[in-house]
Design an enzyme around this catalytic site. Structure first.
Site, PDB file in Angstrom:
ATOM      1  N   ARG A 106       0.568  -1.362  -0.025  1.00 14.25           N
ATOM      2  CA  ARG A 106       0.137   0.012   0.049  1.00 14.25           C
ATOM      3  C   ARG A 106       0.767   1.378  -0.024  1.00 14.25           C
ATOM      4  O   ARG A 106       2.153   1.226  -0.006  1.00 14.25           O
ATOM      5  CB  ARG A 106      -0.969  -0.057   1.243  1.00 14.25           C
ATOM      6  CG  ARG A 106      -0.035  -0.228   2.667  1.00 14.25           C
ATOM      7  CD  ARG A 106      -1.211   0.027   3.679  1.00 14.25           C
ATOM      8  NE  ARG A 106      -0.700  -0.491   5.020  1.00 14.25           N
ATOM      9  CZ  ARG A 106      -1.070  -0.273   6.202  1.00 14.25           C
ATOM     10  NH1 ARG A 106      -2.512  -0.142   6.130  1.00 14.25           N
ATOM     11  NH2 ARG A 106      -0.564  -0.439   7.061  1.00 14.25           N
ATOM     12  N   ASN A 144      -5.092   7.981   4.700  1.00 15.44           N
ATOM     13  CA  ASN A 144      -4.742   6.852   6.116  1.00 15.44           C
ATOM     14  C   ASN A 144      -3.361   7.019   6.204  1.00 15.44           C
ATOM     15  O   ASN A 144      -2.478   6.810   5.330  1.00 15.44           O
ATOM     16  CB  ASN A 144      -5.136   5.322   5.498  1.00 15.44           C
ATOM     17  CG  ASN A 144      -4.916   4.588   6.857  1.00 15.44           C
ATOM     18  OD1 ASN A 144      -5.915   4.612   7.739  1.00 15.44           O
ATOM     19  ND2 ASN A 144      -4.072   3.865   7.124  1.00 15.44           N
ATOM     20  N   GLU A 145      -2.960   7.449   7.498  1.00 14.78           N
ATOM     21  CA  GLU A 145      -1.548   7.420   8.033  1.00 14.78           C
ATOM     22  C   GLU A 145      -0.572   8.002   6.871  1.00 14.78           C
ATOM     23  O   GLU A 145       0.367   7.121   6.439  1.00 14.78           O
ATOM     24  CB  GLU A 145      -1.316   6.173   8.447  1.00 14.78           C
ATOM     25  CG  GLU A 145      -2.118   5.460   9.810  1.00 14.78           C
ATOM     26  CD  GLU A 145      -1.203   4.408  10.470  1.00 14.78           C
ATOM     27  OE1 GLU A 145      -0.547   3.840   9.506  1.00 14.78           O
ATOM     28  OE2 GLU A 145      -1.685   4.295  11.489  1.00 14.78           O
ATOM     29  N   GLU A 316      -7.582   4.246  16.078  1.00 15.31           N
ATOM     30  CA  GLU A 316      -7.054   2.779  15.893  1.00 15.31           C
ATOM     31  C   GLU A 316      -6.540   2.480  17.163  1.00 15.31           C
ATOM     32  O   GLU A 316      -5.251   2.905  17.615  1.00 15.31           O
ATOM     33  CB  GLU A 316      -6.045   2.393  14.586  1.00 15.31           C
ATOM     34  CG  GLU A 316      -6.845   2.522  13.253  1.00 15.31           C
ATOM     35  CD  GLU A 316      -5.752   2.240  12.220  1.00 15.31           C
ATOM     36  OE1 GLU A 316      -4.664   1.716  12.484  1.00 15.31           O
ATOM     37  OE2 GLU A 316      -6.002   2.819  11.108  1.00 15.31           O
ATOM     38  N   GLU A 364      -2.368  -8.757   7.179  1.00 15.62           N
ATOM     39  CA  GLU A 364      -2.573  -8.641   8.758  1.00 15.62           C
ATOM     40  C   GLU A 364      -3.255  -9.794   9.458  1.00 15.62           C
ATOM     41  O   GLU A 364      -4.247  -9.614  10.293  1.00 15.62           O
ATOM     42  CB  GLU A 364      -3.106  -7.348   8.924  1.00 15.62           C
ATOM     43  CG  GLU A 364      -2.431  -6.032   8.494  1.00 15.62           C
ATOM     44  CD  GLU A 364      -2.915  -4.848   8.866  1.00 15.62           C
ATOM     45  OE1 GLU A 364      -3.982  -4.619   8.876  1.00 15.62           O
ATOM     46  OE2 GLU A 364      -2.170  -3.653   8.285  1.00 15.62           O
ATOM     47  N   MET A 366      -2.322 -12.061  11.127  1.00 16.40           N
ATOM     48  CA  MET A 366      -2.128 -12.466  12.629  1.00 16.40           C
ATOM     49  C   MET A 366      -2.175 -11.133  13.647  1.00 16.40           C
ATOM     50  O   MET A 366      -2.002 -11.101  14.738  1.00 16.40           O
ATOM     51  CB  MET A 366      -0.540 -12.735  12.741  1.00 16.40           C
ATOM     52  CG  MET A 366      -0.031 -13.984  11.987  1.00 16.40           C
ATOM     53  SD  MET A 366      -1.166 -15.467  12.612  1.00 16.40           S
ATOM     54  CE  MET A 366      -0.120 -15.620  14.494  1.00 16.40           C
ATOM     55  N   HIS A 367      -3.033 -10.290  12.726  1.00 17.16           N
ATOM     56  CA  HIS A 367      -3.375  -8.892  13.746  1.00 17.16           C
ATOM     57  C   HIS A 367      -4.832  -9.283  14.526  1.00 17.16           C
ATOM     58  O   HIS A 367      -5.682  -9.530  13.881  1.00 17.16           O
ATOM     59  CB  HIS A 367      -3.582  -7.724  12.757  1.00 17.16           C
ATOM     60  CG  HIS A 367      -3.473  -6.361  13.449  1.00 17.16           C
ATOM     61  ND1 HIS A 367      -4.556  -6.077  14.462  1.00 17.16           N
ATOM     62  CD2 HIS A 367      -2.554  -5.530  13.564  1.00 17.16           C
ATOM     63  CE1 HIS A 367      -4.374  -4.633  14.809  1.00 17.16           C
ATOM     64  NE2 HIS A 367      -3.113  -4.400  14.252  1.00 17.16           N
TER      65      HIS A 367
HETATM   66  C1  GAL Z   1      -2.125   0.813  11.229  1.00 16.40           C
HETATM   67  C2  GAL Z   1      -3.149   1.134   9.895  1.00 16.40           C
HETATM   68  C3  GAL Z   1      -4.096   0.042   9.522  1.00 16.40           C
HETATM   69  C4  GAL Z   1      -3.299  -1.245   9.947  1.00 16.40           C
HETATM   70  C5  GAL Z   1      -2.896  -1.071  11.395  1.00 16.40           C
HETATM   71  C6  GAL Z   1      -2.469  -2.593  11.944  1.00 16.40           C
HETATM   72  O1  GAL Z   1      -0.921   1.503  10.667  1.00 16.40           O
HETATM   73  O2  GAL Z   1      -3.616   2.634   9.662  1.00 16.40           O
HETATM   74  O3  GAL Z   1      -4.642  -0.093   8.320  1.00 16.40           O
HETATM   75  O4  GAL Z   1      -2.530  -1.732   9.164  1.00 16.40           O
HETATM   76  O5  GAL Z   1      -2.055  -0.330  11.251  1.00 16.40           O
HETATM   77  O6  GAL Z   1      -1.937  -2.524  13.283  1.00 16.40           O
END
Ligand code: GAL
Length: 652
Positions: A106, A144-145, A316, A364, A366-367
């Protein structure tokens, strides 16, 4: 602000539509009030160029509306779809080594690419047209970020052209640029702006002034990229606030400046992941493995509270193990609750967990989420639910109390010392953090002050650590301030053009502070020099010429802390003991009485309540503070990851 609330990030496009209703009903049932959607869904909004489909998003929004949940919709520009590359093959960012940042993850775009900016303007306009009037919509998020994965700077042909334009606008003539940068040195003079290259791939260190201007330019590119989206969103819905989600330990663009076009800011808080990724001492990493560093979150809350001019959210919040650190510890039970409470104490309006349910595929997988892949609650689900109940119970509301102590924080200073550290490891953030920690361990509420602050009125103590160059605003603030000031080290040691001021550092009028830094001694941290009375001066020691009063000197007889009236100057970087000692002395001078907090416990006051959080691994025992009238949540005995909320006898 009314009562703070809990939210969550949801990706309808990740799940079968049949699951949406159950998911949303379940969110509503536990009291989730806000949901963010939309980031990264461009390939589902526009499968092929011009083949648009907003219908699924509107169906999801309708469902949220039926369940009384309010939405923040993010623009999808952080994840350009694959076809974009066919249309604009040169839209990708180029890293400092000249390599393309390719498709496959991304944020592969270049902030300076005009074609990609147009594509963003187009999709944001279409998005605003399609969903902008929806009754569930309460805020926008741009992109985003910004800058995540090291994407603020791009060393591309597009960036080079835009940089040249930026320089022409800043300096007017190439002679002025040559003079400002000191280009006579090493025969670096230009005859025309079109000759200016980006400061990468040079034989040795590029000119520091060129590097700093490139950092400023890259930061401004983020700002104009953001403003482009903000203007479109505002044109569609002037009444809706626009936000962007900032990151932790991230200083590559000027967040204060970018936030000038935002109505509020949010940030993404992953305390355990940040500690794993950070350069904290091994001892802290071991001690706070499952909690995160106790002051890291607070500092960011306060920086972003300043950026948002008082209005900020966590959009987040870490809910369990993440996937992106080398190791990803499981947080201590209770931490997902504690982090939310801590954010609320610093004034957050909303804390949203990332994400609703763990996604079984892709990067992601494993998140953690609030729900497991099998739809069963993960621990953070229960903790989020608990926070929602506790918010109702305590009735906490109002604003974070204005601190009596302010600390100046400045992005340009961070870039300047990265560019020319003179002592490896000398950073602005490091010095800000050191005083922040020393104050917060004593229970002091702190405000972060941007470099545009022109008055320190209302503070009893202001600290200006390692500021690269005085801004006009700060000079004015310092000159007119009647409270106590702690300045240095290295503050005012450069002009804005990255040259040494004629007057030498700290470059203040002698009636305010009669100190000149004649020379600097920088040594490896292990070669520190003991300071008389306790602590060590290390890394950075200034040789001061001064007629001010010497408060503290080191064992070699060099002044470490000097004072002139209420202005104090510190001419060395200190170890923790020295910083604690100096901060302690300044608190005493300013008549600020600290709290006696147990180790690992931190606190902050919001709207007549003091919230205590326990980052320690064991039980902590609070001593009630004299201004408190009992506890409304928890009590004086705090378990690990515990939260206690006290009511103040006299609300603000
Ligand atoms: C942030 C991001 C999210 C996701 C998250 C995972 O940096 O904005 O899209 O990737 O981390 O921890």
């Amino acid at each position: 602000m009314s009562q703070p609330a809990i939210g969550v990030c949801y990706y309808p496009e990740h799940w079968d539509e049949q699951r949406w209703e159950t998911d949303i009903a379940r969110m509503a049932e536990i009291g989730i009030a806000y949901v963010r959607i939309g980031d990264f869904c461009w390939s589902r909004l526009e499968k092929r160029p011009g083949e648009l489909d907003f219908s699924w998003m509107l169906r999801a929004m309708d469902m949220f509306h039926r369940h009384g949940i309010k939405l923040m919709v993010a623009t999808p520009t952080a994840g350009p779809p694959r076809w974009m590359l066919d249309k604009h093959p040169d839209m990708v960012a180029i890293d400092a080594n000249g390599h393309e940042r390719r498709f496959g993850s991304r944020r592969q775009y270049d902030f300076s690419h005009a074609g990609y900016r147009e594509e963003c303007a187009r999709i944001v306009t279409l998005l605003a047209d399609a969903v902008g009037q929806h009754p569930a919509l309460m805020a926008w998020q741009t992109d985003n970020e910004y800058g995540c994965h090291n994407t603020t700077c791009s060393w591309s042909p597009a960036a080079r052209v835009e940089f040249q334009r930026w320089l022409a606008a800043r300096y007017g003539t190439v002679e002025a640029l040559n003079l400002a940068w000191g280009n006579v040195f090493w025969s670096l003079e230009y005859n025309d702006f079109t000759q200016v290259d980006l400061p990468n791939l040079t034989v040795t260190e590029p000119n520091p002034a060129a590097q700093l201007d490139f950092r400023r330019f890259s930061s401004d590119q983020v700002g104009t990229f953001n403003a482009l989206q903000v203007n479109i969103l505002k044109a569609a819905r002037p009444d809706l606030p626009v936000s962007h989600n900032y990151m932790g330990r991230f200083t590559e663009f000027d967040h204060f400046k970018v936030a000038e076009t935002l109505d509020f800011v949010t940030w993404d808080s992953y305390p355990v992941g940040f500690l794993e990724m950070g350069d904290e001492p091994a001892e802290a990493k071991a001690q706070y493995l499952r909690q995160g560093e106790p002051d890291f979150q607070g500092l960011h809350h306060d920086i972003y509270r300043a950026a948002g001019r008082g209005r900020w959210w966590i959009i987040e919040q870490q809910p369990g193990p993440v996937n992106w650190a080398p190791y990803n510890p499981d947080p201590l039970p209770g931490m997902a609750r504690l982090w939310a409470w801590e954010a609320f104490a610093h004034g957050a309006e909303v804390v949203a967990y990332f994400r609703w349910r763990q996604f079984p595929a892709a990067q992601e997988q494993m998140h953690a989420g609030l729900l497991r892949v099998d739809d069963q609650p993960a621990p953070a689900y229960h903790e989020a639910k608990q926070v929602i109940e506790e918010l109702r119970l305590t009735g906490i509301a109002g604003e974070a109390r204005k601190g009596r102590v302010g600390i100046v924080f400045d992005y340009e200073s961070e870039w300047a010392w990265q560019i020319q550290p003179q002592a490896k490891g000398f950073t602005h953030v490091g010095h800000v953090n050191a005083v922040y920690v020393a104050l917060r361990k004593r229970g002091i509420d702190i405000d972060i002050l941007p470099p545009t602050t022109a008055s320190f009125a209302g503070y009893d103590l202001v600290i200006i650590p390692a500021l690269f160059a005085w801004t006009d605003a700060l000079r004015e603030a310092v000159t007119s301030f009647e409270g106590h000031l702690l300045i240095g080290p290295r503050t005012g040691s450069k002009t804005g053009d990255f040259t040494i001021p004629q007057n030498l550092a700290p470059d203040l009028p002698s009636n305010l502070l009669d100190v000149k830094v004649m020379r600097v001694d920088s040594t490896r941290p292990e070669h520190g020099v003991a300071v008389k009375g306790g602590g060590t001066a290390q890394l950075w020691r200034e040789r001061l010429e001064t007629r001010a009063r010497v408060e503290i000197e080191d064992e070699e007889g060099f002044p470490v802390l000097v004072s002139q009236g209420k202005v104090f100057y510190v001419g060395a970087s200190g170890d923790r003991a020295l910083v604690q000692r100096i901060v302690g002395q300044l608190l005493e001078e300013a008549n600020i009485v600290p709290l006696a907090l147990p180790a690992g416990v931190r606190c902050r006051v919001r709207g007549g309540f003091r919230v205590y959080v326990n980052y320690a691994n064991g039980v902590a025992h609070l001593a009630p503070a004299p201004d408190e009238a009992g506890y409304v949540l928890g009590d004086a005995t705090m378990p690990a990851a515990g939260v206690t909320v006290a009511r103040l006898a006299t609300p603000d």
